[in-house]
Design a protein around this motif. Structure first.
Motif, mmCIF file in Angstrom:
data_model
loop_
_atom_site.group_PDB
_atom_site.id
_atom_site.type_symbol
_atom_site.label_atom_id
_atom_site.label_comp_id
_atom_site.label_asym_id
_atom_site.label_seq_id
_atom_site.Cartn_x
_atom_site.Cartn_y
_atom_site.Cartn_z
ATOM 1 N N VAL A 1 0.823 -1.218 0.000
ATOM 2 C CA VAL A 1 0.000 0.000 0.000
ATOM 3 C C VAL A 1 0.855 1.265 0.000
ATOM 4 O O VAL A 1 0.589 2.231 -0.720
ATOM 5 N N TYR A 2 1.931 1.258 0.782
ATOM 6 C CA TYR A 2 2.706 2.487 0.914
ATOM 7 C C TYR A 2 3.274 2.947 -0.421
ATOM 8 O O TYR A 2 3.449 4.135 -0.663
ATOM 9 N N GLY A 3 3.534 1.993 -1.318
ATOM 10 C CA GLY A 3 4.081 2.359 -2.631
ATOM 11 C C GLY A 3 3.111 3.179 -3.459
ATOM 12 O O GLY A 3 3.512 3.916 -4.364
ATOM 13 N N LEU A 4 1.787 3.048 -3.175
ATOM 14 C CA LEU A 4 0.785 3.851 -3.884
ATOM 15 C C LEU A 4 0.666 5.249 -3.285
ATOM 16 O O LEU A 4 0.477 6.228 -3.992
ATOM 17 N N LEU A 5 0.732 5.297 -1.961
ATOM 18 C CA LEU A 5 0.441 6.554 -1.271
ATOM 19 C C LEU A 5 1.666 7.344 -0.877
ATOM 20 O O LEU A 5 1.545 8.448 -0.381
ATOM 21 N N GLU A 6 2.805 6.761 -1.070
ATOM 22 C CA GLU A 6 4.007 7.431 -0.599
ATOM 23 C C GLU A 6 4.030 8.858 -1.144
ATOM 24 O O GLU A 6 3.836 9.089 -2.322
#
Ligand SMILES: Cc1cc2nc3c(=O)[nH]c(=O)nc-3n(C[C@H](O)[C@H](O)[C@H](O)COP(=O)(O)O)c2cc1C
Length: 179
Positions: free
Chosen positions: A12-17
């Motif tokens: 998930v963090y890769g989308l929202l980073e």
């Protein structure tokens, strides 16, 4: 019918980073360090407040806590090697400024250095530590800021996880009323 498939929560963090990958520089009583940081978020326009996660295991955390100040330095794509290097090495073991050829200038209000090759530099003081114990999350107030006027649109790096980075693309101007 949706063609979407489940995304592992670990991705998930890769989308929202958020925004650009930055170099966080710290110094205290003759010791200094620099680390790569991408978990940061704007929290207020003016004075600018920036929230960021600096993990307690990092040498940078020790110097940030001791000095209560740091600088946020914005590297462009030309500093990609140093960005990855500073994020994969420890300042307790090596002098990263020397290792990655990062020259510095003294800041105006804080003891942490400004990285010359970065197109913008923000001098910061810790403003709030209420989420530090739970999340290593620090709210920083930007007390002085510098930009190279010839490189206002420098191409920044944006982290997607596991060594993948986006390079900032062209700017588009749309009729938005958001400041
Ligand atoms: C692209 C990238 C982004 C990173 N973002 C963060 C971050 O937001 N917070 C953090 O605590 N560590 C982050 N790291 C990890 C630290 O930069 C890394 O652990 C570094 O070696 C710490 O150095 P130090 O021990 O010298 O302070 C990131 C690393 C990379 C490569």
């Amino acid at each position: 019918m949706s063609r979407k498939s489940p995304l592992p929560l670990s991705e998930v963090y890769g989308l929202l980073e958020p925004g650009p990958v930055v170099l966080l520089a710290t110094a205290h009583k003759g010791r200094r360090n620099v680390m790569t940081l991408s978990w940061h978020t704007m929290m207020e326009f003016e004075p600018p407040l920036v929230g960021c996660v600096v993990a307690r295991s990092h040498y940078s955390h020790e110097l940030l806590r001791a000095s209560r100040v740091c600088t946020i330095n914005l590297p462009s794509t030309r500093l990609a090697e140093a960005v990855v290097g500073c994020g994969n090495t420890g300042g307790r073991q090596i002098d990263k400024f020397a290792e990655f050829g990062l020259r510095t200038t003294a800041a105006s209000l804080v003891e942490s250095p400004l990285i010359d090759a970065c197109h913008a530099n923000l001098e910061c003081r810790i403003a709030d530590t209420r989420l530090a114990a739970a999340y290593d999350f620090y709210v920083l107030e930007v007390v002085a800021a510098w930009i190279d006027p010839r490189r206002r649109n420098a191409r920044t790096l944006h982290h997607r996880g596991w060594g993948a980075f986006m390079k900032a693309g062209p700017t588009v101007q749309l009729p938005s009323r958001m400041r």
